[in-house]
Design a protein around this motif. Structure first.
Motif, PDB file in Angstrom:
ATOM      1  N   GLY A  19       0.814  -1.214   0.000  1.00 16.56           N
ATOM      2  CA  GLY A  19       0.000   0.000   0.000  1.00 16.56           C
ATOM      3  C   GLY A  19       0.847   1.263   0.000  1.00 16.56           C
ATOM      4  N   ILE A  20       1.897   1.268   0.788  1.00 13.02           N
ATOM      5  CA  ILE A  20       2.813   2.418   0.828  1.00 13.02           C
ATOM      6  C   ILE A  20       3.442   2.650  -0.542  1.00 13.02           C
ATOM      7  N   LEU A  21       3.935   1.566  -1.156  1.00 13.36           N
ATOM      8  CA  LEU A  21       4.631   1.699  -2.436  1.00 13.36           C
ATOM      9  C   LEU A  21       3.691   2.116  -3.558  1.00 13.36           C
ATOM     10  N   ILE A  22       2.450   1.634  -3.533  1.00 15.15           N
ATOM     11  CA  ILE A  22       1.469   2.045  -4.551  1.00 15.15           C
ATOM     12  C   ILE A  22       1.183   3.542  -4.434  1.00 15.15           C
ATOM     13  N   ALA A  23       0.957   4.009  -3.191  1.00 15.07           N
ATOM     14  CA  ALA A  23       0.667   5.433  -2.985  1.00 15.07           C
ATOM     15  C   ALA A  23       1.855   6.294  -3.407  1.00 15.07           C
ATOM     16  N   VAL A  24       3.057   5.879  -3.056  1.00 13.21           N
ATOM     17  CA  VAL A  24       4.271   6.628  -3.420  1.00 13.21           C
ATOM     18  C   VAL A  24       4.460   6.644  -4.932  1.00 13.21           C
TER      19      VAL A  24
ATOM     20  N   TYR B 143      -8.450  16.646  -7.230  1.00 12.62           N
ATOM     21  CA  TYR B 143      -7.198  16.032  -7.678  1.00 12.62           C
ATOM     22  C   TYR B 143      -6.005  16.440  -6.810  1.00 12.62           C
ATOM     23  N   THR B 144      -5.876  17.736  -6.523  1.00 13.50           N
ATOM     24  CA  THR B 144      -4.716  18.203  -5.737  1.00 13.50           C
ATOM     25  C   THR B 144      -4.712  17.591  -4.341  1.00 13.50           C
ATOM     26  N   ALA B 145      -5.882  17.580  -3.705  1.00 13.61           N
ATOM     27  CA  ALA B 145      -5.978  16.965  -2.372  1.00 13.61           C
ATOM     28  C   ALA B 145      -5.655  15.474  -2.460  1.00 13.61           C
ATOM     29  N   TRP B 146      -6.210  14.807  -3.466  1.00 15.68           N
ATOM     30  CA  TRP B 146      -5.954  13.375  -3.658  1.00 15.68           C
ATOM     31  C   TRP B 146      -4.464  13.118  -3.865  1.00 15.68           C
ATOM     32  N   LEU B 147      -3.824  13.975  -4.663  1.00 18.21           N
ATOM     33  CA  LEU B 147      -2.403  13.796  -4.960  1.00 18.21           C
ATOM     34  C   LEU B 147      -1.562  13.858  -3.684  1.00 18.21           C
ATOM     35  N   TRP B 148      -1.843  14.824  -2.820  1.00 15.67           N
ATOM     36  CA  TRP B 148      -1.031  14.965  -1.612  1.00 15.67           C
ATOM     37  C   TRP B 148      -1.379  13.918  -0.560  1.00 15.67           C
ATOM     38  N   ILE B 149      -2.582  13.410  -0.633  1.00 11.58           N
ATOM     39  CA  ILE B 149      -2.908  12.257   0.227  1.00 11.58           C
ATOM     40  C   ILE B 149      -2.052  11.067  -0.191  1.00 11.58           C
ATOM     41  N   CYS B 150      -1.948  10.838  -1.507  1.00 13.12           N
ATOM     42  CA  CYS B 150      -1.122   9.739  -2.010  1.00 13.12           C
ATOM     43  C   CYS B 150       0.358   9.972  -1.723  1.00 13.12           C
ATOM     44  N   ARG B 151       0.781  11.214  -1.819  1.00 13.14           N
ATOM     45  CA  ARG B 151       2.213  11.509  -1.627  1.00 13.14           C
ATOM     46  C   ARG B 151       2.653  11.424  -0.165  1.00 13.14           C
ATOM     47  N   ILE B 152       1.844  11.961   0.730  1.00 14.31           N
ATOM     48  CA  ILE B 152       2.272  12.102   2.122  1.00 14.31           C
ATOM     49  C   ILE B 152       1.374  11.358   3.110  1.00 14.31           C
ATOM     50  N   LEU B 153       0.092  11.730   3.138  1.00 11.47           N
ATOM     51  CA  LEU B 153      -0.792  11.247   4.201  1.00 11.47           C
ATOM     52  C   LEU B 153      -0.975   9.732   4.167  1.00 11.47           C
TER      53      LEU B 153
END
Length: 459
Positions: A404-409, A434-444
């Motif tokens: 899950g971590i690697l997919i999000a990253v 999209y922007t919120a989703w992107l940063w959720i995938c990148r960090i959160l």
């Protein structure tokens, strides 16, 4: 990689896809695990944290997996290898796909064993089970222990479950998975409503409803928050290759974020409704709703035995569990079948038969580990843990969180431009979040899942 064999199958309708994906997400974790950990960690306050996690972290990873699958039109191994080929790390990203395939294969091998238990208890409910428990409630634990410890009976039910699953997947996406889920998922909701109506009208049910629906944040501990985070992630069938595989059958004109919202809503609705079955009944008959795994096969049969027409409601409850388990099993098995088709070039029929036999045989180890053979050591008992417990720990607590971590990253940092095109259908739709989703995938999402991973490493 052999590539996929012929033209890729697609879902026949949006409703069919939603029923199939919701059927995958709705599993034993919603109906069995969600209520008992809710009971363990204080009720409504836990539910609120769970909902926040599901609709922030869970849906974001689901959207990412759907987008990757539809773009590549391959199984998880092929998808991660193809999409990662031009990114930093190259084909090494294929390892993430292998992790998803391994999870789906291993999880189904023991999940179908537990599904077999629910099938057995459907028949037991209409047999002597209610009479025996009503005569002596302490017998419930002994009956369950004797059943799972039997070296033959659980294996027979496990094989029946795998035969059903193999037949459905053998028939294909439209005639198999989609057609079955269009029938089974509405039936699941009908049974849930029937059980809720019975449960909330019991004398004393109001105390259970209050516990379940009225938040008391003083009861919510740090451990409870982590449990809510974990349940929110695992309940959506993420990081097992399932949503990537199902995503590979999505039509190009489908709006992925909207579809994902519907699936997450239905999955969460089932979990909430399951609580409306269990808590009023548990409080009405003064049993512990946080009793753990024994809640399903030991505690609840005691409750049903005390009810008027208890055999009918017990049968309905285990039928509910079986439907949830079998629809999830379809999706788990489809990962292995898609892998065999895409990577080996086999047709669907050969892939279903070979993989079905392999998973059934591997599942024997989990089934046999619950009885005397499991207590004698060797392969069925590893460092004091039975085989089923060991493979469950490795898949759910180690491989899935890392995946899950690697997919999000990967999606958040390396594949986000392609993801944007996929999620907006090349500009046809607007994905306003999209922007919120992107940063959720990148960090959160990676940080949150890493916390789940670290917390879950306790053996």
């Amino acid at each position: 990689m052999a590539g996929n064999n012929g033209e890729r199958e697609e879902w026949g309708s949006r409703f069919g896809f939603i029923m199939a994906a919701a059927g995958s997400a709705v599993g034993l974790g919603n109906i069995w695990r969600f209520p008992y950990i809710t009971g363990k960690y204080g009720g409504a306050a836990f539910v609120l944290v769970y909902l926040a996690i599901v609709f922030i972290i869970g849906i974001s990873v689901m959207i990412a997996e759907f987008a990757m699958g539809r773009n590549a039109k391959l199984d998880p191994v092929g998808t991660m290898t193809k999409l990662g080929n031009t990114k930093p790390g190259g084909k090494a990203w294929g390892v993430v796909g292998w992790m998803g395939f391994l999870c789906a294969f291993v999880i189904l091998s023991y999940y179908s064993v537990i599904a077999g238990w629910t099938l057995s208890y459907m028949f037991k409910s209409l047999g002597s089970l209610m009479t025996e428990i009503n005569a002596n409630s302490d017998a419930a634990g002994a009956i369950f222990g004797a059943f799972i410890g039997n070296p033959v009976q659980p294996i027979i039910f496990h094989a029946i479950v795998m035969a059903i699953v193999t037949y459905v997947i053998y028939r294909g996406i439209g005639s198999g998975i989609e057609k079955s889920c269009k029938i089974l998922m509405p039936l699941l909701f009908v049974i849930l409503l029937l059980l809720i109506a019975r449960s909330v009208t019991l004398d004393g049910a109001s105390k259970g409803l209050e516990f379940y629906l009225k938040p008391d944040f003083s009861k919510l501990t740090g451990e409870g928050v982590l449990a809510a985070v974990g349940q929110g992630f695992y309940s959506l069938s993420l990081a097992m290759g399932i949503m990537i595989t199902y995503g590979s059958y999505i039509k190009k004109d489908e709006y992925i974020p909207g579809t994902a919202r519907t699936i997450v809503f239905l999955d969460t609705l089932v979990a909430i409704m399951a609580g409306l079955v269990i808590f009023p009944a548990a409080f009405a008959y003064n049993v512990d709703a946080g009793a753990g795994a024994g809640l399903t096969f030991i505690t609840l049969p005691i409750v049903f035995a005390k009810m008027p027409m208890g055999a009918v409601f017990s049968f309905a409850f285990f039928a509910l569990l079986f439907i949830a388990a079998i629809t999830s099993s379809f999706s788990l098995f489809e990962v292995s079948v898609a892998f065999a088709k895409d990577e080996f070039g086999w047709d669907r029929k050969k892939s279903a038969i070979v993989m079905g036999i392999a998973i059934t045989l591997f599942g024997f180890l989990s089934s046999l580990s619950q009885g005397e053979l499991g207590a004698k050591g060797a392969l069925l008992n590893i460092h004091g843990k039975d085989f089923l417990t060991v493979v469950d720990f490795l898949t759910n607590n180690v491989i899935m969180p890392i995946g899950g971590i690697l997919i999000a990253v990967f999606v958040g940092w390396f594949w986000h431009k392609e993801a944007h095109k996929e999620l907006t259908n090349d500009g046809k739709f607007t994905f306003s979040l999209y922007t919120a989703w992107l940063w959720i995938c990148r960090i959160l999402a990676p940080v949150t899942i890493a916390i789940i991973f670290w917390n879950g490493l306790t053996w």
